[in-house]
Structure formats: structure tokens, C-alpha cells
Design a protein around this motif. Sequence first.
Motif, short mmCIF file in Angstrom:
data_model
loop_
_atom_site.label_atom_id
_atom_site.label_comp_id
_atom_site.label_asym_id
_atom_site.label_seq_id
_atom_site.Cartn_x
_atom_site.Cartn_y
_atom_site.Cartn_z
N TYR A 1387 35.64 5.78 -9.54
CA TYR A 1387 36.90 5.60 -10.24
C TYR A 1387 36.64 5.73 -11.73
CZ TYR A 1387 41.61 3.77 -10.70
OH TYR A 1387 42.94 3.64 -10.93
N SER A 1429 42.46 12.03 -6.64
CA SER A 1429 43.23 11.42 -5.55
C SER A 1429 43.02 12.19 -4.25
CB SER A 1429 44.70 11.35 -5.91
OG SER A 1429 45.20 12.66 -6.09
N GLU A 1431 40.30 13.68 -3.37
CA GLU A 1431 38.99 13.27 -2.85
C GLU A 1431 39.07 11.90 -2.21
OE1 GLU A 1431 36.62 15.11 -2.26
OE2 GLU A 1431 37.66 16.72 -3.28
N MET A 1432 39.87 11.02 -2.86
CA MET A 1432 39.98 9.67 -2.31
C MET A 1432 40.61 9.74 -0.93
SD MET A 1432 40.38 6.87 -5.06
CE MET A 1432 39.20 6.61 -6.35
N GLU A 1433 41.61 10.62 -0.82
CA GLU A 1433 42.25 10.76 0.49
C GLU A 1433 41.25 11.27 1.52
OE1 GLU A 1433 46.44 12.53 1.55
OE2 GLU A 1433 46.03 12.73 -0.59
N GLN A 1499 33.09 1.05 -5.80
CA GLN A 1499 33.82 2.31 -5.60
C GLN A 1499 34.65 2.24 -4.32
OE1 GLN A 1499 30.84 2.09 -6.72
NE2 GLN A 1499 30.64 3.47 -8.47
N HIS A 1502 37.91 0.47 -4.82
CA HIS A 1502 38.95 1.28 -5.48
C HIS A 1502 39.64 2.18 -4.48
CE1 HIS A 1502 38.67 0.15 -9.61
NE2 HIS A 1502 37.35 0.30 -9.63
N VAL A 1503 38.85 2.82 -3.63
CA VAL A 1503 39.44 3.74 -2.65
C VAL A 1503 40.35 2.97 -1.70
CG1 VAL A 1503 38.93 5.25 -0.71
CG2 VAL A 1503 37.52 5.35 -2.76
N HIS A 1507 44.69 2.98 -1.28
CA HIS A 1507 45.42 3.27 -0.05
C HIS A 1507 46.23 2.08 0.43
CE1 HIS A 1507 42.78 6.74 -0.04
NE2 HIS A 1507 43.63 7.30 0.80
#
Length: 1902
Positions: A1387, A1429, A1431-1433, A1499, A1502-1503, A1507
Motif C-alpha cells: 500500500y 486496485s 492488483e489488489m483485486e 500489507q 490493507h488488501v 475489500h
Amino acid sequence: MAAAAAAAAVGGPQQSQPELPAPGLALDKAATAAHLKAALSRPDNRAGAEELQALLERVLSAERPLAAAAGGEEAAAAAGGGGGPGAAEEEALEWCKCLLAGGGGYDEFCAAVRAYDPAALCGLVWTANFVAYRCRTCGISPCMSLCAECFHQGDHTGHDFNMFRSQAGGACDCGDSNVMRESGFCKRHQIKSSSNIPCVPKDLLMMSEYVLPRFIFCLIQYLRDGYNEPAADVSSEKDLNKVLQLLEPQISFLEDLTKMGGAMRSVLTQVLTNQQNYKDLTSGPGENACAKKSHEKYLIALKSSGLTYPEDKLVYGIQEPSAGTSTLAVQGFAGATGTLGQVDSSDEEDQDGSQGLGKRKRVKLSSGTKDQSIMDVLKHKSFLEELLFWTIKYEFPQKMVTFLLNMLPDQEYKVAFTKTFVQHYAFIMKTLKKSHESDTMSNRIVHISVQLFSNEELARQVTEECQLLDIMVTVLLYMMESCLIKSELQDEENSLHVVVNCGEALLKNNTYWPLVSDFINILSHQSVAKRFLEDHGLLVTWMNFVSFFQGMNLNKRELNEHVEFESQTYYAAFAAELEACAQPMWGLLSHCKIRETQEYTRNVVRYCLEALQDWFDAINFVDEPAPNQVTFHLPLHRYYAMFLSKAVKCQELDLDSVLPDQEMLMKLMIHPLQIQASLAEIHSNMWVRNGLQIKGQAMTYVQSHFCNSMIDPDIYLLQVCASRLDPDYFISSVFERFKVVDLLTMASQHQNTVLDAEHERSMLEGALTFLVILLSLRLHLGMSDDEILRAEMVAQLCMNDRTHSSLLDLIPENPNPKSGIIPGSYSFESVLSAVADFKAPVFEPGGSMQQGMYTPKAEVWDQEFDPVMVILRTVYRRDVQSAMDRYTAFLKQSGKFPGNPWPPYKKRTSLHPSYKGLMRLLHCKTLHIVLFTLLYKILMDHQNLSEHVLCMVLYLIELGLENSTEDESDEETSVGGPERCHDSWFPGSNLVSNMRHFINYVRVRVPETAPEVKRDSPASTSSDNLGSLQSSRRPKVLQRENSGTAQVFSLVAERRKKFQEIINRSNSEANQVVRPKTSSKWSAPGSAPQLTTAILEIKESILSLLIKLHHKLSGKQNSYYPPWLDDIEILIQPEIPKYSHGDGITAVERILLKAALQSRMNKRIIEEICRKVTPPVPPKKITAAEKKTLDKEERRQKARERQQKLLAEFASRQKSFMETAMDVDSPENDIPMEITTAELQVSEAVYDCVICGQSGPSSEDRPTGLVVLLQASSVLGQCRDNVEPKKLPITEEEQIYPWDTCAAVHDVRLSLLQRYFKDSSCLLAVSIGWEGGVYVQTCGHTLHIDCHKSYMESLRNDQVLQGFSVDKGEFTCPLCRQFANSVLPCYPGSNVENNLWQRPSNKSMQDLIKEVEELQGRPGAFPSETNLSKEMESVMKDIKNTTQKKYRDYSKTPGSPDNDFLFMYSVARTNLELELIHRGGNLCSGGASTAGKRSCLNQLFHVLALHMRLYSIDSEYNPWKKLTQLVEDMNSQLGNEEQQPEVPILYHDVTSLLLIQILMMPQPLHKEHFTCIVKVLFTLLYTQALAALSVKCSEEDRSAWKHMGALKKNTCDAEKSYEVLLSFIINELSKGKLYHEEGTQECVMISPIAWSPESMEKYLQDFCLPFLRITSLLQHHLFGEDLPSCQEEEEFSVLASCLGLLPTFYQTEHPFISASCLEWPVPPFDIITQWCFEIKSFTERHAEQGKALLIQESRWKLPHLLQLPENYNTIFQYYHRKTCSVCTKVPKDPAVCLVCGTFVCLKGLCCKQQSYCECVLHSQNCGAGTGIFLLINASVIIIIRGHRFCLWGSVYLDAHGEEDRDLRRGKPLYICKERYKVLEQQWISHTFDHINKRWGPHYNGL
């Protein structure tokens, strides 16, 4: 009654039998049987007997064409009227059983017979793959074996035993004192029970005696009918198998009879061996057509049973495989001098087209002189004989074999059967040769024969009565005759010798081994071996047999192009020589150990020499071996050598009395010497065009299992020849064989006509090394067995550290098992402990699993390291280097020598007097000339000489000095020295005096181009082409003519003359022969430049050369100074340790010292030489070309040094990197890389990308990510609540039930909640992920996500097969190579939350609660579509896909968002809980543990938060409200009847609530909000603890607390007193029905102990601790605060103050009270009332469940694997025969799960479900994709991780610290606790993927 019952039992099938005998009889079998029995019991029983015969005729009639079933279907259909072909057979069996029982029940009959069993022997028969035991301590015969039961019942503690898997089958020997000592018998077979067994009543077995002969005859008729001679075109195996299947019930019936014990066996023996019975039943074909037919078939089958082939063989269409070859019978075969008939055979066998074999003519021998009875067609006299005949014809069906063996405990049968077996021996051989299934058949034959021939008494009897030895030898001879070809050795055209063709199936498939192994077996009995050694005829025949192998598998050197086809026949050749020749030889040798057996040795030696003489004649051998060909197989030479050695060593025979004449000795040495030279050629790559197989042969020849039957006898034979032949002749032969004669010249250039220049150096090294070995080996020349064993062991240990089992394997023991050195015998162990130290296996986590090793002791390196022995025993040349490297390391370490040492010189054991002549080799002029020449050449730097050559030259000089014989008188000083000696090389033959002899001039032959020719003055170097070694061995007359220069002398010519001399036996003639100057044979015409003669001035002696060499080696002038000038002592006691280790300089000094010691003359001359100021070594005029090569060398050397330096630097850098980065292995003690470099003040975290190497922050459009490995884990679910670890079940009683695991308890809780409450609310009240939770770990390296994508792309295109699947997103970290499968985006912003969030704020709790509520209420919109975002998904998708669907979906409505919500916060929970476990289950150690440093929780949070905020919880249901606000109307909360209520807040899991609250907040979080949430939740947690406590108390305790608390309620800090709160809660809850139901079984849950205030305080703290631990960890990750360390008892208070629950001013003098941490957001009594109300309304309906839900088990112990038993045998015995619960079969590869104890079939197709085999399936169910299985039959542990698996190793080691994979050695294994700990540690820390390197895909097939 019994009769009626039996009739009823068999009444079923009767009606369906149309073709039964007369209906009257059919009505009642039992009655008939009873009637007949009564009739037979009368004194006059003829009528009864006839009636019975008639009945049996009918019942067992062979008319029913059973055989037709095999022959043709329609015939069978026509004949079998009803019930199919098998029904009638069943019926017949039923009749037999009834008749045997004589009207009674068959089972009762069996029991009755068993009662009379005198069970003195076990005799249990087993087939292949059965697990049996062998105890060497108890065994008399090496083949002794015991079944598991007898073994465990006997006492074998401390014995040398092992468990083995039977290869061919066997039988238990317990109770048989011929084969084993009685002390080893088991309890059942110890008592000789024959005395107390009553006599068998006559009538019990009477019926059996009548019925069984008919039954067996019937069986034989079936076998006759079923057999058809195989036609040439049809494979008849199918038919045979069909017949056998039909007969299965009959044979099984017989087998069952044998198991009834001794009484029944003796009846069967009578039946089987009674000749009258047989005669009556089979006498004539009779009038019966069917019987006639079967009799004819029988006669036809018999026709082919003899060894001679009847002329009319084609009448019956019998195609004899060995017939079509030769009809030329050779007479006088036994003398082996006959001429050989040679026929072009048209037999189909020969046209096999195998390369090179088709062309060779087959040769066939046959004999007219052999004993006729062996050759004849068989004649049968009893049932037993014909049964065995058919057993052989049908290729030994397992059932028949078992039946015949089951009878063996009957002694009478045993003898009869053994004789029958011997009678059929030739027939067995013929059948075996024809068989397609020779492997199976071999096993079955040996299964039988080993039972018969291991018994010495029996073997002796059969030898005497049945000519067993004659039969065996003849049969072996015949067997080999079928595959003979003409030998191509030596004289190809005219050779008369025949050898076996190693390409034939007979040899390639080892078809001969059953016969050979029987032969070896009977030779191990002394009485039998004596017969063999006394029988001259047998010895002659045997030598004949051995000569078939003499010279087989000839290799011809390819000179032009590489062979197209590398034949692999050498395996067959070596195996054949070892098994068929060497092993019988060792067997015979073991009986020639004492003086009295001299005669035997003389016999063997005599016939051996005769056979050798015949062989030399047959191959037309004169005096030179044919060039470029070699055979490694000389069994006759080796027989001769080994018997000579035995004769001298054990029998005190005079060696000369058994040696042949000189000519024969010369012939004898040729071939073994040829092999030694060829070995050198092969290692010099001169045979490279013959392919790899020639190297294979060279290695096999010296390999440990072969060396003492091959190379050792060869070298010994050469030593014997050398000790008896003229030394000059021998030495020159050696150099000629090694093709280096031309090199031994003083000239600087020479021409070698037989060797390329590049091979010269290694061939010269080979020749010198061979001489050193020849002169210093003492294996057969005087060493005792213990010394030999010690030398062998030291040599092996010096090459490498060895495990105990590999040492046993590498030390050549006698191949014959009875030879005396039994592995593991006393001497082996005692020698081992004397020379070696044991290094126990060490376990660094992540290190490779080491085994226990033995390493040489320091004094062994110091005194016993013997390079000669090492060279002799190395299969790979690199092992010699390895030994030298280890020696060097030892010297450096012990400070004995710093530089590069030379191989040390080792003193030898003294020679046996018979071999003293060997030392003459060291004192012959030829050798001295060679040594002088080589020293000179080395000094002058001629090409092709190496340090190795110098080393060997010095070694030989030293050997000569050590063994100087004649004490030369110093008086014969150099009177007129120069005058007398200048015309010859050396005056005498003693090395000591020759050393000081100066040589002035030498005449050499050189090419005209040589530098010597161009100058006139005598040059400093010299040369000679013809290998003309300069020597003075000429008649005196000629010497006078040579004017003052040493004569040019050709070694070759000299050798020729010598040979001639011996052959002609006329010395006078020989002296006049003038030899030609050049031997035309050796110079290729036209190719060589003209030779011319030059004279060199030398003026050196060996001593002066040595001193100059010293200067040269040390690089200093005048470096040698005689040591005795300073210290005269040195001459008196010369054993100076300073000389024992060192390099060339030391060696020269040692030699000079020894030379000075040996004679005063030498001493004086050394001093003189040293006094002259030595002129510098004449500088060579270096030509330009040479200068170039020198420069090149120098440059190379420098480059090499630079490279070394670079490599060293690189290695150290790599090491330091590994230390920092790679230390994934143990989660305990490593210092990993910091993830972030950001200090607290820095606002942006900076990351390094390990792919592109750039540093920078992570940004929205170019995010950086952490390399992570996501894996599903069920480790948490394996926690149990009891301390006692579960054990692996090893009896039926101990089963493991998983109801007490953490996963099970949580599952039960969730389903209970879902039963009564609203689904969506249930899914917020708990966490999942105890099973199949997703664990995220990182190596700490970061990379740009776009870099990662291109990296993956490149991996995808990479064709190299990796151990991971790129398609599944797997890769290895580009920097540290750690396994990974995803990237977790970082993040943007700092990694450690900034100071600005950490300001202590003064807001009141109420304000903070409001803020939290508002922040949660804000909808979390997904940020704009940035790369980050996306990548987070995608990483969220990865996390979801890591685990199976069943571990994600718990909602009743599939796909509901609540599921995702639950899953996401549970991921956080899983990772926190696992980290806690890695820290040991508590936070007492404090600090930032390593797991924390390399953790990616920040990390990950954050992910997850990103969500989670997409799902807003309806503010109505937000638990935060319930925690912090009072509701006006409590009843409205309950929901109406139709709708299920929400989960009461007291049933919520507080840790889950914490994660929900925190993940619902916008990130980054403020510290004050975090603390606020924790405080609020702690009030709930504490209330839960009190409620649970109240349920656990007894009724009295409750009322007591209730009153006590009520009194204190109005004090000032009532809300912080647990007593007040507890009493209030009890009060509130007792309004419902929660505490009722006292009388029911609920009492179990109530602990009977009385609660003291201390124990209550402890309970409350323990209840709250897990929450505090997880919260502290979370705080540590989110805000980067370190955890304080503390004692276990103060953990609660430390964590509470760290979390801000404890006011800072709090003083801890008085005992700490947990309630002081409470800070209530609203008046406590009101909110508690509200919470209790929810429960009250629920418990009114469901009191028990309400109570169960309140008591939460929160104290889980750390997870463990199952505890394993100390001894592996306990596991093995229980599981290896256990049936699988799924398929109810005994698995072929059983395995057991070490996590839960489930028993599974590895690779079993039986338990496969939807293409998943059972282990893979179980690994998914039990460990969410990780399985740890112990393979029962291999003792190895296998790990399954997802789609890959690896062999982990074994946690069971033997007494020497070694694994025993596949239980090959079968030694007892014990648990290695350290290894098991390592395994468990890897499981808990999820590091299997990182630590184990060898992974492979399992394709779901495990």
C-alpha cells in the motif's frame, strides 16, 4: 444326527446333477460314507473295499472330459450336461470330504486329526514378497529363515538378525536342528513333543488310506489330459493356465490336508511313495478309452525328458530347442581334447539376427562317456515322481509347489522327495531353458531346492545314493553347451577353443542361476565338497565347464570409427564368471583350510594346469598376445591362483611343488598382464571408440563385489610369476605390454610406433603404478585376514566418510556366504572401532538429512593411509584424488605439513618366504636403467613426464632400498671404476651399489631431426627411437668390440631371446644368436624419419641425479645438506617422524638418508657430491616453440590463480548473502532482511525491486509487491485441548477420533449456532479457517508488479522442466529462489503507521466511540481503477482460490456476501493465530520475532480492509451498537417467532469481532481508535468469562458468590470488581432456565473443585489471554511497536498495559486483579442486563445448548504430529498386513497419515475416487492439500503439497544412524527424535516448500 446334517448341507447341489452315479448312492453321502467305514472296519473287509472302489470309480472317473474344457468349448458344452464344467468337480470333492470323515462332519474330522500333530517343526511355506527373518547368530545354514511369528516368539535379543522380503519364497526352519541352533527355536517348537502325543487310532485315518490314492491318481489323469506338447507356432501357456485354474480346488484340498498336521502327512507320504499303489492304478491303459488316451499323452511327454535326443523325435512333433544343432558327437569329450564338430545350424533359434551373433557359428559338444543313467528317459515308480514330473512340465505352478513343500516336515517324505527331485534334475534344466517365464520358474525351483540342499545330512545322503554331484555338473555342462561359439581370442582362424556366447538369453537373463545356486549350496557342506575334491573325473569335467568361460566376451579395440552398437553383454559375462565360476571356487576353498587337505589342492591345481595347457593349445598361443584385444575373463587362471594362495597360506604346501615349468609361467603371466595394460589404456582413453561399456568393464573388474575374484587373483598370479621368472625378462615385458619402451630413452625426442604422443604420459604412469602395486601389495603374500580387513577398511574410509552399510558393501568379502567373514561379524566391528570414529548425524534445520558416518581416526591418517591400496580399490579415478585431498587436509589441520603432500610411503608387512623372489625385480639392471633414465629425463624437463611419474620412480627406489638383500661388502670399492664400467650401464644388480655408479656416455639412436645430431660435441640430452633401452646384457665377446659407450639395446629383442632361450633350453646356442639390430615388426616402413646414432655425455649417478632433483624441486641451489653431518644420531635411529609426511623434497631426503644408512660408500659419495658446488642445471637452449608453450603454461597458471581468487571472493560474498537472505529454513533463529528501510520519521517506504534493481516507493500506477507464498493450512485445526500427545495406533484398540481437535470443536459450534439463529448473524459470530485457512508467507523481497509479469512470461517460455507449475502462478523468488505463487501489493505510504497517528489524544472514551461508529458508517467505495486496485483485486482472487470451496462456504445460502466477509476476516485471523503458534503459543519471548520481521500482515491487512469495506454491515446489525448503546425496548430485539433471532452478543467470538471492527475502519487506522475498540471488546470478553465461570460452578458456589457480590455492590469501584459483576450475572442468568436441569448428565461439565478467589482469577485471566495475545500481535503489526518480553505468570498484566487497558499509574504491589482493566463505555449493570436478556430468552427453550455455547474452550495446546513408537518393527508388524477399511484388501503399498493416523493405500487403484488416488484425496481432506505419510514398507516419509510431492526421508534410523529405505537391510530401526522434531517444525512453520528441494508432480496418482 451329524450324518443327517451333513446330508442336508450337501443336499443342495445334488438334484442338479444328472450324471451322478446310481441314484441310490446319491441320496445320502454321509450315510454311504458311514456304511462304507463300518464295512471296512470288519476283519473281512474285501466286500467293503470293492464297494468303495466302485464308488470312487464312478465319482472320480476321469471320463468326464475336463480336459476338453481346455481343448475346445463345444466339446465341453456337449459333455457337461448340467451345472457347468466345475460342478462335477465340486461334487467329487464333496464326496471325498464325506468319505474321509467316514460319515462324520468334515470340520470335526479335521479337528480330530489335528489333535495328533507332533508339531516339532514349523515348516510354514511362504511365497515371494513374504516378510521373513534371518538370524545369523542362530543359523547353521546361511539360508536359514523364520516366519515372523516364530521369530518374535523366540529370543533373539542382541543377535545379528534382519528382516527381509522373500524373493523366491521359502519355509520356516523353526524346530529343525539341522539348519539352526536349538537356542533360537520359538516357544511352540522348543519341546520335542513326540513322546506325549497319543497314538493315532486306526479307524480315524482308515478311509483316507483308501480314498487318497484314487484322488491323487484322478488329479494326475487330469494333468495328463490337460497337457499338449507345445507346437512350434502356438504358445501353450494359456492352455496350461486354464487346466491349472480348473484344478485349483483339488490342489487346495490336498494343501489343506497337509495343514492337518503330522498324522495326515504320514498317510499322504505313504500314498505318494507307495510303488504298489502306483503300479496297480497306472499299470496298463486298460480297456478304458479315456485312460488309454491319457496314458499315451503321458508317454509322449516322457519322450523328451532325457538328455539324449531320440532319433524319432519328429514323430510326435516335439521340437527340441537344442536338437537341430550338432549331430556330430565328439568322442573323448571328457578329455576336452576332441575336435569340434561345426555345423551350419538351421534351427529357428539361431536366426535371431542379433548383431554379430548371427554370423558366429554355433558349436555343439556332446558326450559318449557320461554316465548313461543321467541321460536316459525318466521312469516313474510312484505318484510322487509323476506329480513332480507334471509340476515341472507345467512350469512349477505355485499351488503345487506349496503342496509339495508343505509335506516336508515329514522326514520320510523329505528323503523320498529329495531323491525324486534329483532324479528329475536334468528334466528341470530342459524345461527351464525352454520356459518363457524363466524368472518366475527360477524362483520356484530355488524355493524347493533350497529347502532340500541346505540340510547337510540330506545332501550327503543324496550325494552318496543318487550321484548328486555328477548329475549337477553334467546338467550344468549340458546347459551351457547349447550356447557355445568359437573363441576369437589370439588365433581367430585356427582356434579350437569354444566359449559361451554372452548375448544368449541363457546368460543374459541369468537362466542358469537356480542350478548354479544349488551347486554352491551343496558345496558349502564339507562332506559333499570332499567328495567333489576327491573325484578326479568330476574335477576334470568341472574344469571343462570353467573353460567355457575362459576368454568369453572378447573386446577388440576399435581403431577407426566409433562402434555403432554398444553391446551390453558384459553384465552377463561378469555375472556368469562370478556366479558360475568364482562362487563355487570360494565354496571349495572354504574346505581347504588345514594341512590335511593338501591333497585336494594338489588335485585342483593339477587339473587346472592341464585345462590351461589345453586352452593355450586350443587358441594356438606361442609367445605374444594378439594386439588390441582383451578379455577380462580368465577363470582358469584365477582358480589356479586362488588355490596356490590357499596352499601356501593355510596348508603349508611348498609353492615350487605345485608350480609348472618356466615356459608355462611365461604363458600364464601374459593374459593377466594384458588386462593390467588394457586397464591403463582404457583410462588413457585409448578405447574410447568402443563406447562407454568398455569403461564399465574396467570398473566392474575392480569393483568391490568382483575384485577379490578377479583383479586380486590376477595380480597375485603375476606376483608368483615375477618371483620365479628372470627379473629382467619380467620388467621388460611389463614396459613392452604398456607400449612405453620407446619412451624410455635418454634422447629428448623419440618416435613411438605403437602409441600416440598424447597417451604416452598416462601409459607410463600406468606401467609404473602397476609395478608399485605388484611390488607392494601383500594381500596374498603374507597378510593375515584381520590385517587384510583392516587395510581394506582404511582404504575405503580414506576415500570418503562411509556409512556402516556402505562399508559392509564396499569391503570385498568372500562371495561365498560361508566363507567366514560374515558382514557384521565380530572382527568387522572390532576393526571398525579401531580405525574409525563415528560421526552421529547432525540436524541443522533445512540441512540435508545426514546419516551416521564413520571417519578415519587421526592416527590412521598418520600411520596407515596407504595410497597403493586406495589406487587398487578405486572404481573412479576421482576417489584417489579425494583421498589425497582428505590426507592433505589432515596434515594441514594437525600442523604436520603445510604444503601439497605426496602420497606417503608405507612400510609393508613382511613377505611370506615362498615369495621372496619377488624382490629380485627391484634389483635387476633393467629396472635400474629405467629408473636412471626417467630421473634424468625429469631433471632435463623432457615432455610427457609428470609429478606422478617422479613419485612412482622414487617409490620404486625406496622399495628397493627397503628390500635390499645381499649386504654388499664395502671393500669391493670402485677399483678401476671408470675403466671397468664405462662400456656398460651398471656393474651388478644390487640397487644400493648401483645407485652410486656414475654413467659417463650413452649411445642412443635418434631421429636425424633431433638436436643431438646437429652438434658434434656430446650433447646434454639424448634420444632413441626403437625403445632400445640401453643395457649391458650381451655376451662378453661383443662387449669388447664396443668402443667405450653403453650399448644400444632393444628391450623387445632381449625379451624375444629370453623366451627363445627358455623354450630351446640350450644356453650355448642362444649365446651365438646375434640379434638383428632393428626389429622390423615395430617400425612402420616409410613413416619414420631415418635413425642415426648419437653419443651423449651424461656423467651422473642415481645419487647425483637425486641431489640435483632436490635442488630443482626446492628451487634453490645447493639446497641439500646431508643431515647426519649435524646430527650423527640420525644414522642410529633413522625412523624420523619428520620424514613420514611431506612432498617430493621430503621423499628425496628420505631416500638419500636410507641410501647412506645402507652403505658407508653411498654416505661418502653423497657428501662428496654435496661438497662440489653443484653447477646449475644446464640451461636448456629453449627453442621458440618450447618458449611459446612455457609462456602459455605460465599465463595459464596466472589465469588459474586469478580465477581461484575471484571464486573465493564470490563464495564468501555468496555466503554472507545466504546468511542474510536465504535463511528461510527455521522460523526460530534467523536474522532475515528487513522488509522496509523506513524509519519512523520517514513518510514514504522505499522498496527495492529484485528484478530491475531500482528502488522507490510503491505508487498507484506502478505498485510494488511482496513475493508471497499462499497455502491452505489445517495446522490450526490440529490443536487439541489436552497436553498428552496422541499416539499412532499400533493395535486394533487404539483408534484416533478427531472430535477433540480445534477444527472439530469450531465446526460443532458453528453448526449449533446455525441451527437456532439467523444465518447472516451466525457468520459474523465466529471465525473459520481452522481447516483450510489461507496462510500467507513471504521471503521479504519485493518487486515491481509489472516486472513480475514479464518474469512470469519468461518462465512460461522457458522449456526447462522446473519443479513447479508456472501456469498455476508458481515461481521462485528471483533473488533467493524461495518458492512463491503470488505477489502482495504494498500500500502506498509508509509501512509503519506515522507518528501523526500516534499522538496521545485526550478525547474522552464517549467521543472516540462516536468517531468509530461514524467511520464505520462511511461506505467504502472502491478506489478508482488504478493498477494498484486491480492488483489488489487479483491477489484477493488468488487468496480465495488457494483453498477449496468447502473451506470457504459455510452459509446456508450459497454465494451470499456474508461468506466472503467471513472468509476475509478469517484470513487475517488464521495468519495471526499461526504466527502465535510459531512464537510458541504465547508472547513471553516478546521482541519482534523473526516471523514478525518477515511478516506481510500489514500489507495483507490493507488488501483485506479494502475489500471488507465494500460490504457495509447494516447499521441496525452492527455489533458495535450492541456493545456501546443501551436499547430502550429489549423485547424488540428478539425477533418474532417466524424469523430466527440474531446471535446473542455473549455467544460472539470476541477476536472475530475485533477483526471485523478494525477491518471495517478506513485505513490507516488511528491508534486511539484501535485502543478504544479493544477497551470496549474487553468488557464483553470479561463478561463472557464470568458467565462461563458461573456455568462451571456448582449450585452452592453460585449462591455464595451471589450473596458476597451483592454486599459489595454499592462500593466505589464496584464495576471493577469481579465478585460484584459475577454475582450480578448469576442473578440475571438465573431468571432463565440456564442453571436448571442440574440432575441430568450435565453434571459432567461441572468441575467438582471448590473455587478459591485465586483459581477464579486464574480462570478469568486464562479465558482472556488468547484475545490479548492476538490483539497485541495485531497492534505490533499495524503500528510497529515492539512487544515487551516477560515471565509467563505476568503475561496478562504486561499485555494489558501494552494495549492501554491498564491505567499507567496502576501499581502492582498487591496481587494483580484482571477486573482492574475494565473500562465500561456505558453503565455496566445496564448493559449486562441487556446482554443476559438475549441469552435468557434463548435458554428458556434450549437450556443445554445455551450452556454449551457459553463455555468456550479457549486454551488450545500447540499442534503436534502423532507420537511414534520407539521401534519401527511395532509399526511394521501391525500395518503391513492390515486391511484397508475402504477396499478391505491388504494394500500393496500401505501408508499412514502422521497427522491423524488414517491408514491409506498409496497408489492403490482400489481406493481411487474421481481420478484421485487415496493419499492425494486424504491430503486434501486432512491437511487442505498438505499430507505427511509414512510409507510402511519403505520406512520413508512422503510429503504431498498440492499438486507436488517429495520424499522427505526417514525418521527411523538403525543403530549406526542410517536410514533403511525400502527396508532393504532389514535391520532394527529406532525413532530419531531430532529428525521427527525437524519434520514437525517444518509442518507447523509451513516450510516444506522451501526446505525440501526435490519436488515432482504426482498427477493425483499417489
